[in-house]
Design a protein around this motif. Structure first.
Motif, PDB file in Angstrom:
ATOM      1  N   LYS A 169       0.823  -1.214   0.000  1.00 49.48           N
ATOM      2  CA  LYS A 169       0.000   0.000   0.000  1.00 49.48           C
ATOM      3  C   LYS A 169       0.856   1.264   0.000  1.00 49.48           C
ATOM      4  CE  LYS A 169      -3.996  -2.123   2.311  1.00 49.48           C
ATOM      5  NZ  LYS A 169      -3.519  -3.514   2.396  1.00 49.48           N
ATOM      6  N   SER A 215       0.263   4.113  -2.734  1.00 50.87           N
ATOM      7  CA  SER A 215       0.020   5.488  -2.298  1.00 50.87           C
ATOM      8  C   SER A 215       1.008   6.456  -2.939  1.00 50.87           C
ATOM      9  CB  SER A 215       0.122   5.572  -0.772  1.00 50.87           C
ATOM     10  OG  SER A 215      -0.849   4.753  -0.152  1.00 50.87           O
ATOM     11  N   TYR A 275     -15.942   5.089   5.937  1.00 48.06           N
ATOM     12  CA  TYR A 275     -15.101   6.027   5.196  1.00 48.06           C
ATOM     13  C   TYR A 275     -15.574   7.449   5.469  1.00 48.06           C
ATOM     14  CZ  TYR A 275     -13.532   1.886   2.624  1.00 48.06           C
ATOM     15  OH  TYR A 275     -13.026   0.655   2.283  1.00 48.06           O
ATOM     16  N   SER A 330      -6.513   4.484   3.997  1.00 46.29           N
ATOM     17  CA  SER A 330      -6.040   3.173   3.565  1.00 46.29           C
ATOM     18  C   SER A 330      -4.892   2.671   4.426  1.00 46.29           C
ATOM     19  CB  SER A 330      -5.602   3.234   2.107  1.00 46.29           C
ATOM     20  OG  SER A 330      -5.014   2.024   1.699  1.00 46.29           O
ATOM     21  N   ASP A 363      -6.575  -0.666   4.793  1.00 51.04           N
ATOM     22  CA  ASP A 363      -7.817  -0.941   4.065  1.00 51.04           C
ATOM     23  C   ASP A 363      -7.511  -1.370   2.630  1.00 51.04           C
ATOM     24  OD1 ASP A 363     -10.906  -0.546   4.126  1.00 51.04           O
ATOM     25  OD2 ASP A 363     -10.247   0.381   2.260  1.00 51.04           O
ATOM     26  N   ILE A 382      -9.672   0.671  -0.568  1.00 43.91           N
ATOM     27  CA  ILE A 382      -9.160   1.946  -1.065  1.00 43.91           C
ATOM     28  C   ILE A 382      -7.856   1.729  -1.834  1.00 43.91           C
ATOM     29  CG2 ILE A 382      -8.206   4.183  -0.408  1.00 43.91           C
ATOM     30  CD1 ILE A 382     -10.201   4.328   1.836  1.00 43.91           C
ATOM     31  N   ALA A 383      -7.024   0.814  -1.353  1.00 45.85           N
ATOM     32  CA  ALA A 383      -5.762   0.560  -2.051  1.00 45.85           C
ATOM     33  C   ALA A 383      -6.006   0.068  -3.469  1.00 45.85           C
ATOM     34  CB  ALA A 383      -4.930  -0.460  -1.272  1.00 45.85           C
ATOM     35  N   SER A 414      -3.070  -3.711  -3.037  1.00 51.10           N
ATOM     36  CA  SER A 414      -3.236  -3.858  -1.594  1.00 51.10           C
ATOM     37  C   SER A 414      -2.173  -4.712  -0.942  1.00 51.10           C
ATOM     38  CB  SER A 414      -4.602  -4.472  -1.294  1.00 51.10           C
ATOM     39  OG  SER A 414      -4.682  -5.774  -1.860  1.00 51.10           O
TER      40      SER A 414
END
Length: 508
Positions: free
Chosen positions: A152, A156, A203, A329, A334, A337-338, A382
Motif C-alpha cells: 500500500k 500510495s 469512510y 487506507s 484498508d 481503497i488501495a 493492496s
C-alpha cells in the motif's frame, strides 16, 4: 690489513695482505727540500687545490665583466633545465577509483541475536541512516519478495505522483437512451456510501448516494418534457474484469477483508457500512444499483449497460481527495481503497483499467522518484497477492523521501501507523508490547500480513536522534508453509533493537 691516509679520510686498502717494510732513505735531507721530500704527496694535493681555486676565481671574475648588462643571477650555480616528468602508465587491468574511499566508522551495537529468531522464518531486512544514506544493516535487502500490505505504500506513492493529492473520483448520473431512463455511471469511487447524508460511514467524508439521487430528481424535474423515471442502467465499465485477482484467497470475501473490484459500488461493498471488517457480497454492482433505485423512490427496472455518449448529466458526487483516501487506507490497512487507487493510477497513467495494467501503471507512477524498480512485480494494489515482489532496499530508499516529505509524500508519512499510537494497525495490543514499548511513538511504519508472511517498513526516530528507514520481511518458503502470528513479536523486537542502536547499529 693496512690503513692509509687519502686526503682527509682514512681508507682501508683491501689489496694489502702482508705488511712490507719501507726501503731505507739513503740520506736524510734538511730544510724545505727535506720537508717537501718527506710530505711530497700532501704538497702535491695542496698545490692542485690552489690551482683550482685560482682558476675558479678567474671564471667568476670574467663572468662579472662580460655579463654586467644581464640581470643578476638568483644563484651562483646555475640549475640544469628540468626534464619533463614521465607520463604514468595505468594498467588497464587494474581499475583506478575516481576518488579516494572513506572508511566507515566502526559500529558496535549488534542485533544479530534478534535477527536469528526463528519466528522470522525466511528473514530479510534493510536499515539505512536517512540523513546520510549509509546502509547500516542488510540481510537480503536487494532481493525482491512478497510485501503483504506494505504494498500500500507503493500504491500510495504512485497515486500521489500520478493523480495528485487533490484528485477525487466522480460518480455521475446521465440521461439514458430511452425515455424515463437514467444511467448511474461508476467512476471508481469505492467509498461512495448508501447511508443517508448526515450519517457517517466507515469512510469518513465519503460522498452519499442520496445526495446524488436528489440532484438527479431535481435536474429531471426541471425539464417538463421528461416522463417519470422508470428504469435505471448501471454502467461499471470504467474498470474491466476480472473482478477478483487469482492470487487472492476467496475466503477474504466472507471474512470481510476484500470486495470484488468494480468501478461501481457502495461502502466498499460491506454488509455493514460502518465497520472496517464486514462481509462483502458476490455482486457489488447490484448492491449499489438497488440502493440508488431505492433513493430515487423505488419501483425501477434495473439493467447493466454502457452510458450513451453525449447525453446530459443530471448529477455528480465526488470522493474524498486522494490525500484523505491514502491516510484512510494506510492507518487500518484498508484493501478496498488501495485497490481503488491502484486502478485509478493505471487508468490515468494510460496503462489500462484491469489488474494486468497495474504493473505498468504503478511502476510507471513510481518512476518520478528516481529509485531503481528493477525486479519489481506488481499484481495488486493492496498486497494481498503472494505474487507481488519488492525488495526491502527499495522501500528504505522510498522512505528516505517520505521522511523528507519530498513533493506530496508528506501525505503518506502522515498516514503511517505509529507504535503505541491512538489508532491504526500498530496500536493493537499485540504490537510493540512489553519491553518493545520502549519504541512507542518512535516507529512510523506500515504493517503487512498474509498467510505466508509478515512485514513492517517505515521510519524509526532512534534513541540517539538518528532517523532510520527500515524494512523487515518474515516470509515463508515451501518447506515452512504459513508464518505464525508470533512473527509480529519478533519483528517488533528487532525494530526496537534498531531503535536502541540508532547510528551505532552494526551489520555484524
Amino acid at each position: 690489513m693496512a690503513r692509509r691516509r687519502v686526503g682527509y679520510h682514512t681508507e682501508v686498502d683491501e689489496s694489502v695482505q702482508t705488511p712490507v717494510a719501507p726501503a731505507a732513505d739513503p740520506a736524510p735531507r734538511s730544510g724545505i727540500g727535506a720537508v717537501f721530500a718527506r710530505y711530497r704527496r700532501a704538497w702535491l694535493i695542496a698545490a692542485g687545490a690552489l690551482v683550482f681555486v685560482l682558476l675558479g676565481s678567474g671564471a667568476v671574475f670574467a663572468g662579472t665583466q662580460t655579463g654586467a648588462a644581464e640581470p643578476a643571477a638568483a644563484s651562483v650555480v646555475a640549475s640544469p633545465a628540468a626534464a619533463p616528468s614521465p607520463t604514468p602508465t595505468i594498467d588497464p587491468a587494474r581499475p583506478v577509483p575516481a576518488e579516494g574511499t572513506t572508511a566507515s566508522r566502526l559500529r558496535t551495537c549488534s542485533v544479530a541475536g534478534l535477527a536469528a529468531d526463528t519466528r522470522l522464518a525466511d528473514f530479510q531486512a534493510h536499515v539505512v541512516n536517512a540523513s546520510t544514506g549509509e546502509v547500516l544493516f542488510d540481510r537480503g535487502g536487494s532481493t525482491a519478495s512478497r510485501t503483504a500490505s506494505v504494498m500500500k505504500v507503493l500504491t500510495s506513492a504512485a497515486a500521489l505522483n500520478v493523480l495528485g493529492s487533490d484528485y477525487r473520483a466522480t460518480t455521475r448520473v446521465v440521461k439514458g437512451a430511452e425515455p424515463g431512463q437514467v444511467v448511474l455511471v461508476g467512476g471508481g469511487d469505492l467509498t461512495l456510501s448508501r447511508l443517508p447524508t448526515g450519517q457517517e460511514p466507515f469512510y469518513t467524508g465519503a460522498a452519499h448516494l442520496d445526495d446524488l439521487a436528489t440532484q438527479t430528481m431535481v435536474a429531471w424535474a426541471a425539464d417538463p418534457s421528461n416522463p417519470p423515471i422508470t428504469s435505471l442502467v448501471l454502467d461499471a465499465s470504467y474498470f474491466s474484469g476480472p473482478d477478483w485477482d487469482e492470487g487472492w484467497a476467496r475466503t477474504e470475501l466472507g471474512l470481510g477483508s476484500m470486495p470484488e473490484i468494480t468501478a461501481l459500488m457502495v461502502d466498499g461493498d460491506r454488509n455493514d457500512p460502518t465497520r472496517s471488517t464486514s462481509a462483502r457480497s458476490e455482486d457489488p454492482i447490484a448492491r449499489a444499483g438497488q440502493a440508488f433505485a431505492d433513493a430515487l423512490g423505488g419501483g425501477l427496472s434495473i439493467s447493466s449497460a454502457t452510458a450513451p455518449a453525449g447525453t446530459a448529466q443530471l448529477g455528480a458526487v465526488q470522493s474524498a481527495p486522494v490525500s484523505t483516501l491514502i491516510q484512510q487506507s494506510l492507518i487500518v490497512s484498508d484493501n478496498t481503497i488501495a485497490e481503488m487507487l491502484a486502478r485509478l493510477v493505471a487508468i490515468e497513467h494510460g496503462a489500462g483499467n484491469s489488474f494486468s495494467a497495474l504493473q505498468q501503471g504503478i511502476v510507471g507512477g513510481l518512476a518520478a522518484y528516481g529509485i531503481d524498480t528493477t525486479g519489481m512485480i506488481i499484481k495488486d494494489g493492496s498486497g494481498l497477492s503472494p505474487h507481488n515482489a519488492v525488495s526491502p532496499a527499495y522501500l528504505t530508499a522510498l522512505f528516505i523521501k517520505v521522511n523528507a516529505r519530498e513533493g506530496n509524500l508528506g501525505v503518506l508519512f502522515d498516514g503511517l501507523p505509529i507504535a503505541g499510537g491512538p489508532g491504526g494497525s500498530l496500536s493493537y495490543n499485540d504490537r510493540f508490547a512489553g519491553a518493545n514499548a520502549a519504541a512507542d511513538g518512535a516507529v512510523f511504519a506500515k504493517t503487512g500480513w498474509i498467510d505466508t508472511g509478515y512485514t513492517l517498513a517505515g521510519v524509526i526516530r532512534a534513541a540517539d536522534g538518528t532517523p532510520l528507514t527500515f524494512a523487515i520481511y518474515a516470509i515463508s518458503n515451501v518447506a515452512i508453509g504459513n508464518v505464525s502470528s508470533s512473527a509480529k513479536i519478533a519483528i517488533d523486537t528487532l525494530a526496537t533493537g534498531f531503535f536502541h542502536c540508532g547510528d551505532n547499529l552494526s551489520n555484524n
